[in-house]
Design a protein around this motif. Structure first.
Motif, short mmCIF file in Angstrom:
data_model
loop_
_atom_site.label_atom_id
_atom_site.label_comp_id
_atom_site.label_asym_id
_atom_site.label_seq_id
_atom_site.Cartn_x
_atom_site.Cartn_y
_atom_site.Cartn_z
N PRO A 24 0.82 -1.22 0.00
CA PRO A 24 0.00 0.00 0.00
C PRO A 24 0.85 1.27 0.00
CG PRO A 24 -0.44 -1.32 1.99
CD PRO A 24 0.51 -2.09 1.13
N LEU A 25 2.01 1.24 0.65
CA LEU A 25 2.91 2.39 0.64
C LEU A 25 3.34 2.71 -0.80
CD1 LEU A 25 4.64 4.41 2.34
CD2 LEU A 25 6.42 2.65 2.32
N ALA A 26 3.72 1.68 -1.55
CA ALA A 26 4.15 1.87 -2.94
C ALA A 26 3.00 2.38 -3.81
CB ALA A 26 4.69 0.55 -3.50
N ARG A 27 1.80 1.83 -3.62
CA ARG A 27 0.64 2.29 -4.40
C ARG A 27 0.33 3.75 -4.10
NH1 ARG A 27 -2.94 -1.09 -7.01
NH2 ARG A 27 -4.66 0.30 -6.53
N ASP A 28 0.36 4.14 -2.82
CA ASP A 28 0.10 5.53 -2.45
C ASP A 28 1.16 6.47 -3.05
OD1 ASP A 28 -2.14 4.76 -1.04
OD2 ASP A 28 -1.19 4.90 0.93
N PHE A 29 2.41 6.05 -2.99
CA PHE A 29 3.50 6.84 -3.55
C PHE A 29 3.30 7.02 -5.07
CE2 PHE A 29 7.74 7.16 -5.44
CZ PHE A 29 8.27 8.22 -4.72
N SER A 59 1.81 -2.67 -7.68
CA SER A 59 1.44 -3.68 -6.68
C SER A 59 2.08 -5.03 -6.99
CB SER A 59 -0.08 -3.85 -6.62
OG SER A 59 -0.70 -2.70 -6.15
N GLU A 60 2.02 -5.44 -8.24
CA GLU A 60 2.56 -6.75 -8.61
C GLU A 60 4.07 -6.81 -8.45
OE1 GLU A 60 0.82 -9.34 -8.99
OE2 GLU A 60 -1.14 -8.39 -9.17
N ALA A 104 -5.57 -19.55 -15.39
CA ALA A 104 -6.36 -18.43 -14.88
C ALA A 104 -7.21 -18.79 -13.67
CB ALA A 104 -7.25 -17.88 -16.00
N GLY A 105 -7.66 -20.02 -13.55
CA GLY A 105 -8.54 -20.39 -12.46
C GLY A 105 -7.84 -20.70 -11.14
N ARG A 106 -6.54 -20.76 -11.13
CA ARG A 106 -5.81 -21.09 -9.92
C ARG A 106 -5.37 -19.84 -9.18
NH1 ARG A 106 -1.60 -25.86 -10.95
NH2 ARG A 106 -2.84 -27.20 -9.62
N PRO A 107 -5.40 -19.88 -7.85
CA PRO A 107 -4.93 -18.72 -7.08
C PRO A 107 -3.41 -18.60 -7.16
CG PRO A 107 -5.57 -20.50 -5.60
CD PRO A 107 -5.92 -20.94 -6.99
N GLY A 108 -2.93 -17.37 -7.15
CA GLY A 108 -1.49 -17.11 -7.13
C GLY A 108 -0.83 -17.36 -8.47
N GLY A 109 0.36 -16.81 -8.60
CA GLY A 109 1.16 -17.04 -9.79
C GLY A 109 0.79 -16.19 -10.98
N HIS A 110 0.01 -15.13 -10.76
CA HIS A 110 -0.45 -14.31 -11.89
C HIS A 110 0.33 -13.01 -12.06
CE1 HIS A 110 -3.87 -17.01 -12.13
NE2 HIS A 110 -4.08 -16.80 -10.84
N GLY A 111 1.19 -12.66 -11.09
CA GLY A 111 1.82 -11.35 -11.06
C GLY A 111 2.56 -10.97 -12.33
N MET A 112 3.52 -11.78 -12.75
CA MET A 112 4.30 -11.41 -13.93
C MET A 112 3.51 -11.61 -15.21
SD MET A 112 6.78 -10.00 -12.55
CE MET A 112 7.60 -9.49 -14.04
N PHE A 113 2.52 -12.49 -15.20
CA PHE A 113 1.62 -12.61 -16.35
C PHE A 113 0.85 -11.30 -16.53
CE2 PHE A 113 -2.49 -13.74 -18.24
CZ PHE A 113 -2.06 -14.35 -19.40
#
Length: 143
Positions: A24-29, A59-60, A104-113
């Motif tokens: 959240p600090l990075a997003r606010d900045f 965020s990612e 796409a249906g699995r949680p996690g692992g989506h950041g760099m995608f």
């Protein structure tokens, strides 16, 4: 289109040294930088979407540094009239990459995608003899 002062490229840096709640600090900045550079408040839906994409990429990249590299050291966000450049440094040795196959249906692992899909380009910079890396991404300014 957002305007950048005649000096051309505008750059802001945030150190995460000793900070908690770094995402959240990075997003606010980043949000404050977008206001300063005229990306926000958005005058159109396209400009609003472009600003939201910047915040999502921030965020990612910061989240990945937290999950895979013992946390980020610093974030730099830079803007000219055409591109926003985001860079997050950390001390990690890993190599970020979109997971393949992407599920796409699995949680996690989506950041760099997500970063790959939203950005014009992205990459990793390492300096020989220096621990860690800088992960960068670039997004285009809205029309």
């Amino acid at each position: 289109m957002p305007a950048v002062p005649s000096g051309g490229r505008q750059v802001r840096r945030l150190s995460f040294d000793g900070e908690s709640g770094v995402v959240p600090l990075a997003r606010d900045f980043a949000r404050q930088a977008l206001y300063a550079w005229g990306w926000l408040p958005a005058a159109s839906a396209d400009q609003r979407a472009a600003a939201e994409d910047v915040l999502l990429v921030v965020s990612e990249l910061v989240t990945n540094a937290c999950l895979h590299a013992e946390g980020p050291d610093q974030m730099e966000i830079a803007c000219d009239n055409k591109v926003i450049h985001i860079e997050v440094s950390d001390r990690g040795t890993g190599q970020p990459a979109p997971r393949t196959p992407h599920r796409a249906g699995r949680p996690g692992g989506h950041g760099m995608f997500i970063v790959q899909r939203l950005c014009l380009d992205w990459g990793v910079v390492r300096v020989p003899g220096v621990a860690g890396k800088r992960v960068w991404a670039e997004l285009g300014a809205p029309a």
